[in-house]
Design a protein around this motif. Sequence first.
Motif, PDB file in Angstrom:
ATOM      1  N   MET A  29       0.948  -0.937   0.113  1.00 30.04           N
ATOM      2  CA  MET A  29       0.152  -0.119   0.342  1.00 30.04           C
ATOM      3  C   MET A  29       0.959   1.674   0.118  1.00 30.04           C
ATOM      4  O   MET A  29       0.500   2.471   0.054  1.00 30.04           O
ATOM      5  CB  MET A  29      -0.947   0.073   1.276  1.00 30.04           C
ATOM      6  CG  MET A  29      -1.996  -0.714   0.587  1.00 30.04           C
ATOM      7  SD  MET A  29      -3.444  -0.793   2.454  1.00 30.04           S
ATOM      8  CE  MET A  29      -4.014   0.696   2.488  1.00 30.04           C
ATOM      9  N   SER A  30       1.580   1.827  -0.601  1.00 31.92           N
ATOM     10  CA  SER A  30       2.641   1.766  -0.609  1.00 31.92           C
ATOM     11  C   SER A  30       2.011   3.135  -1.487  1.00 31.92           C
ATOM     12  O   SER A  30       1.842   2.762  -2.914  1.00 31.92           O
ATOM     13  CB  SER A  30       4.032   1.707  -0.478  1.00 31.92           C
ATOM     14  OG  SER A  30       5.243   2.615  -1.820  1.00 31.92           O
ATOM     15  N   ARG A  31       2.686   4.645  -1.608  1.00 33.28           N
ATOM     16  CA  ARG A  31       1.765   5.565  -2.241  1.00 33.28           C
ATOM     17  C   ARG A  31       2.776   5.664  -3.729  1.00 33.28           C
ATOM     18  O   ARG A  31       2.197   5.517  -4.615  1.00 33.28           O
ATOM     19  CB  ARG A  31       1.712   7.155  -2.093  1.00 33.28           C
ATOM     20  CG  ARG A  31       0.890   7.039  -0.896  1.00 33.28           C
ATOM     21  CD  ARG A  31       0.965   8.628  -0.189  1.00 33.28           C
ATOM     22  NE  ARG A  31      -0.763   7.965   0.494  1.00 33.28           N
ATOM     23  CZ  ARG A  31      -0.002   8.218   2.153  1.00 33.28           C
ATOM     24  NH1 ARG A  31       1.134   8.632   2.565  1.00 33.28           N
ATOM     25  NH2 ARG A  31      -1.134   8.681   2.518  1.00 33.28           N
ATOM     26  N   GLY A 130      11.112  -3.344  -3.545  1.00 34.67           N
ATOM     27  CA  GLY A 130      11.160  -3.861  -4.517  1.00 34.67           C
ATOM     28  C   GLY A 130      11.557  -3.056  -5.622  1.00 34.67           C
ATOM     29  O   GLY A 130      10.362  -3.351  -6.511  1.00 34.67           O
ATOM     30  N   SER A 131      13.613  -3.081  -5.931  1.00 34.58           N
ATOM     31  CA  SER A 131      13.609  -2.389  -7.096  1.00 34.58           C
ATOM     32  C   SER A 131      14.188  -4.195  -7.682  1.00 34.58           C
ATOM     33  O   SER A 131      14.581  -3.835  -8.900  1.00 34.58           O
ATOM     34  CB  SER A 131      14.908  -1.635  -6.372  1.00 34.58           C
ATOM     35  OG  SER A 131      15.669  -2.782  -5.807  1.00 34.58           O
ATOM     36  N   GLY A 132      14.447  -5.108  -7.357  1.00 31.09           N
ATOM     37  CA  GLY A 132      14.605  -6.216  -8.137  1.00 31.09           C
ATOM     38  C   GLY A 132      16.412  -6.090  -7.526  1.00 31.09           C
ATOM     39  O   GLY A 132      17.241  -6.795  -8.363  1.00 31.09           O
ATOM     40  N   VAL A 174      10.953 -12.296  -2.536  1.00 30.50           N
ATOM     41  CA  VAL A 174      10.596 -12.237  -3.171  1.00 30.50           C
ATOM     42  C   VAL A 174       9.755 -10.998  -3.999  1.00 30.50           C
ATOM     43  O   VAL A 174       8.503 -11.330  -4.127  1.00 30.50           O
ATOM     44  CB  VAL A 174      10.967 -13.095  -4.474  1.00 30.50           C
ATOM     45  CG1 VAL A 174       9.376 -13.997  -4.701  1.00 30.50           C
ATOM     46  CG2 VAL A 174      11.699 -12.769  -5.867  1.00 30.50           C
ATOM     47  N   SER A 175       9.290  -9.980  -4.772  1.00 34.31           N
ATOM     48  CA  SER A 175       8.585  -9.465  -6.008  1.00 34.31           C
ATOM     49  C   SER A 175       9.330  -9.268  -7.308  1.00 34.31           C
ATOM     50  O   SER A 175       8.628  -9.779  -7.716  1.00 34.31           O
ATOM     51  CB  SER A 175       8.576  -8.448  -5.346  1.00 34.31           C
ATOM     52  OG  SER A 175       7.648  -7.545  -5.943  1.00 34.31           O
ATOM     53  N   SER A 176      10.247  -8.610  -7.141  1.00 38.43           N
ATOM     54  CA  SER A 176      10.556  -8.227  -8.936  1.00 38.43           C
ATOM     55  C   SER A 176      10.563  -9.763  -9.825  1.00 38.43           C
ATOM     56  O   SER A 176      10.766  -9.815 -10.945  1.00 38.43           O
ATOM     57  CB  SER A 176      11.904  -7.104  -8.992  1.00 38.43           C
ATOM     58  OG  SER A 176      11.489  -6.152  -8.118  1.00 38.43           O
TER      59      SER A 176
HETATM   60  O1  LIG Z   1       7.223  -4.030  -3.734  1.00 37.37           O
HETATM   61  C1  LIG Z   1       7.032  -3.130  -3.815  1.00 37.37           C
HETATM   62  O2  LIG Z   1       6.856  -1.488  -4.719  1.00 37.37           O
HETATM   63  C2  LIG Z   1       7.683  -2.351  -2.533  1.00 37.37           C
HETATM   64  C3  LIG Z   1       7.321  -0.554  -2.520  1.00 37.37           C
HETATM   65  C4  LIG Z   1       7.620   0.133  -0.951  1.00 37.37           C
HETATM   66  C5  LIG Z   1       7.977  -0.400  -0.431  1.00 37.37           C
HETATM   67  C6  LIG Z   1       8.312  -1.448  -0.531  1.00 37.37           C
HETATM   68  C7  LIG Z   1       7.725  -3.181  -0.919  1.00 37.37           C
HETATM   69  N1  LIG Z   1       8.005  -3.754  -1.160  1.00 37.37           N
HETATM   70  C8  LIG Z   1       8.376  -4.849  -0.303  1.00 37.37           C
HETATM   71  C9  LIG Z   1       8.693  -6.280  -0.518  1.00 37.37           C
HETATM   72  O3  LIG Z   1       8.425  -6.901   0.720  1.00 37.37           O
HETATM   73  C10 LIG Z   1       9.540  -7.095  -1.167  1.00 37.37           C
HETATM   74  O4  LIG Z   1       9.513  -8.216  -1.602  1.00 37.37           O
HETATM   75  C11 LIG Z   1      11.251  -6.497  -1.314  1.00 37.37           C
HETATM   76  O5  LIG Z   1      11.647  -5.231  -1.334  1.00 37.37           O
HETATM   77  C12 LIG Z   1      12.085  -7.145  -2.245  1.00 37.37           C
HETATM   78  O6  LIG Z   1      11.754  -6.944  -3.042  1.00 37.37           O
HETATM   79  P1  LIG Z   1      12.408  -7.515  -4.695  1.00 37.37           P
HETATM   80  O7  LIG Z   1      14.227  -7.095  -4.741  1.00 37.37           O
HETATM   81  O8  LIG Z   1      11.818  -6.443  -5.665  1.00 37.37           O
HETATM   82  O9  LIG Z   1      12.591  -8.705  -4.915  1.00 37.37           O
END
Ligand SMILES: O=C(O)c1ccccc1NCC(=O)[C@H](O)[C@H](O)COP(=O)(O)O
Length: 200
Positions: A29-31, A130-132, A174-176
């Motif tokens: 829920m980050s803006r 969340g940058s990967g 993980v996200s990206s």
């Molecule tokens: O995912 C986002 O866009 C994000 C934005 C602002 C704060 C946190 C965010 N994500 C949180 C997570 O737990 C991600 O999985 C973590 O930062 C790893 O991200 P990634 O390097 O993309 O796998």
Amino acid sequence: MFVKICGLTAPETAETAVGLGADAIGMVMSRTSVRRIDPGTVASIVEAVGDRAEKVLVVHDVPAREAALAAARLGVDVLQMHGPYGREDFAEARKAFPRIWRATSLARDPEVRAGDWGEELLLLDGARAGSGERWDITGLRGLELGERWLLAGGLDPDNVAEAIATVRPWGVDVSSGVESAPGVKSVELIERFIANARAA
Ligand SMILES: O=C(O)c1ccccc1NCC(=O)[C@H](O)[C@H](O)COP(=O)(O)O
């Protein structure tokens, strides 16, 4: 190995991730995030996932009390406070919501330890959430991080096993690394990520 898949934006994908074995799913829920979802979508993901995984609300730029009240209202299991929050923000949030995870980076907090601010779990991320982007996780070796901590930041299906072998976290996030484009989750990448993390 505990696995959290973060940045889910739709109930169908969240259900798929859980069906593939995710222990927790994150909703942002980050803006400013490309993965930002509104409260209604959070509620529909919460309903779709039910009790099959931990449902984590991730905040970054929402005031602590507001975030905690939103977590309680939306029925998530955990509030993940990510980045620029201080010890007093954690205390404030815990008055309104019991289960808090703290996400930070060594760049921000070189001397972190799970539980020090009343958090249930610590997440260690790279400098830009969340940058990967990959970061030098060898800096974690030898630190007293406590028991329950997740490694995050730049992980993907091809590097997760090596990362686990390098720093032996309690879990991974993980996200990206499981997306085909920014904000678009890939079922194939999620499946490979979970399998490789579990086999490590
Ligand atoms: O995912 C986002 O866009 C994000 C934005 C602002 C704060 C946190 C965010 N994500 C949180 C997570 O737990 C991600 O999985 C973590 O930062 C790893 O991200 P990634 O390097 O993309 O796998």
